[in-house]
Motif scaffolding. Structure first.
Motif, PDB file in Angstrom:
ATOM      1  N   TRP A   1       1.802   1.762  -7.064  1.00  0.00           N
ATOM      2  CA  TRP A   1       1.270   3.124  -7.135  1.00  0.00           C
ATOM      3  C   TRP A   1       0.270   3.362  -6.013  1.00  0.00           C
ATOM      4  O   TRP A   1      -0.462   2.447  -5.607  1.00  0.00           O
ATOM      5  CB  TRP A   1       0.556   3.342  -8.471  1.00  0.00           C
ATOM      6  CG  TRP A   1       1.481   3.379  -9.638  1.00  0.00           C
ATOM      7  CD1 TRP A   1       1.980   2.302 -10.331  1.00  0.00           C
ATOM      8  CD2 TRP A   1       2.042   4.532 -10.249  1.00  0.00           C
ATOM      9  NE1 TRP A   1       2.809   2.739 -11.328  1.00  0.00           N
ATOM     10  CE2 TRP A   1       2.869   4.104 -11.315  1.00  0.00           C
ATOM     11  CE3 TRP A   1       1.927   5.904 -10.013  1.00  0.00           C
ATOM     12  CZ2 TRP A   1       3.570   4.988 -12.128  1.00  0.00           C
ATOM     13  CZ3 TRP A   1       2.619   6.792 -10.823  1.00  0.00           C
ATOM     14  CH2 TRP A   1       3.433   6.328 -11.864  1.00  0.00           C
TER      15      TRP A   1
ATOM     16  N   ARG B   1       0.845  -1.190   0.000  1.00  0.00           N
ATOM     17  CA  ARG B   1       0.000   0.000   0.000  1.00  0.00           C
ATOM     18  C   ARG B   1       0.877   1.236   0.000  1.00  0.00           C
ATOM     19  O   ARG B   1       1.833   1.340   0.770  1.00  0.00           O
ATOM     20  CB  ARG B   1      -0.924   0.050   1.208  1.00  0.00           C
ATOM     21  CG  ARG B   1      -2.009  -1.015   1.240  1.00  0.00           C
ATOM     22  CD  ARG B   1      -3.027  -0.687   2.311  1.00  0.00           C
ATOM     23  NE  ARG B   1      -3.819   0.501   1.981  1.00  0.00           N
ATOM     24  CZ  ARG B   1      -4.493   1.212   2.882  1.00  0.00           C
ATOM     25  NH1 ARG B   1      -4.431   0.912   4.160  1.00  0.00           N
ATOM     26  NH2 ARG B   1      -5.216   2.249   2.507  1.00  0.00           N
TER      27      ARG B   1
ATOM     28  N   GLN C   1      -3.057   5.829  -4.649  1.00  0.00           N
ATOM     29  CA  GLN C   1      -4.345   6.178  -5.248  1.00  0.00           C
ATOM     30  C   GLN C   1      -4.397   7.634  -5.680  1.00  0.00           C
ATOM     31  O   GLN C   1      -5.305   8.045  -6.402  1.00  0.00           O
ATOM     32  CB  GLN C   1      -5.489   5.886  -4.263  1.00  0.00           C
ATOM     33  CG  GLN C   1      -5.745   6.975  -3.221  1.00  0.00           C
ATOM     34  CD  GLN C   1      -4.657   7.091  -2.174  1.00  0.00           C
ATOM     35  OE1 GLN C   1      -3.792   6.223  -2.038  1.00  0.00           O
ATOM     36  NE2 GLN C   1      -4.714   8.170  -1.403  1.00  0.00           N
TER      37      GLN C   1
ATOM     38  N   TYR D   1       0.614  11.431  -7.527  1.00  0.00           N
ATOM     39  CA  TYR D   1       0.760  10.026  -7.182  1.00  0.00           C
ATOM     40  C   TYR D   1       2.186   9.738  -6.722  1.00  0.00           C
ATOM     41  O   TYR D   1       3.144  10.262  -7.312  1.00  0.00           O
ATOM     42  CB  TYR D   1       0.491   9.141  -8.381  1.00  0.00           C
ATOM     43  CG  TYR D   1      -0.885   9.250  -8.983  1.00  0.00           C
ATOM     44  CD1 TYR D   1      -1.169  10.185  -9.965  1.00  0.00           C
ATOM     45  CD2 TYR D   1      -1.907   8.395  -8.561  1.00  0.00           C
ATOM     46  CE1 TYR D   1      -2.438  10.292 -10.524  1.00  0.00           C
ATOM     47  CE2 TYR D   1      -3.179   8.485  -9.117  1.00  0.00           C
ATOM     48  CZ  TYR D   1      -3.432   9.428 -10.091  1.00  0.00           C
ATOM     49  OH  TYR D   1      -4.694   9.518 -10.643  1.00  0.00           O
TER      50      TYR D   1
END
Length: 123
Positions: A113, A3, A115, A95
């Protein structure tokens, strides 16, 4: 599970500053070069800045040098983007991403990546 979670975006007047953060989990953060990209409406995602795993090397989009600064805190698994003297053309979703291989300024070179976080600069 990997995450990357960005935060710190918002609405700011031209000339103002924002500091974006990206907190990572599920990866050995200190071994990854990290990057920031941005995407404005109707435009392709573009490279903003990158920082090596140890923080000793940084790269920037030429037009942003002197206004944006990337840094990281490996103890906190976080990469930052300090943005000063903001302009309306800096409005975009920002990002963060974890580098895999290739050219540091290519989206194809990054494997993970976040969000994104919206940055809006009013004139």
């Amino acid at each position: 599970q990997v995450r990357l979670v960005e935060s710190g975006g918002g609405l700011v007047q031209a000339g103002g500053s924002l500091r974006l953060s990206c907190a990572a989990s599920g990866i050995t953060f200190s071994t990854y070069t990290m990057g920031w990209f941005r995407q404005a409406p109707g435009k392709e995602r573009e490279f903003v800045a990158a920082i090596s795993w140890g923080g000793g090397r940084t790269r920037y989009l030429d037009s942003l040098k002197g206004r944006f600064t990337i840094n990281r805190d490996n103890a906190k698994n976080t990469v930052y983007l300090q943005m000063n003297s903001l302009k309306p053309e800096d409005t975009a979703v920002y990002y963060c991403a974890a580098f895999a291989s290739g050219n540091y300024d290519s989206t194809k070179s990054y494997k993970y990546w976040g969000q994104g976080t919206q940055v809006t600069v009013s004139s």
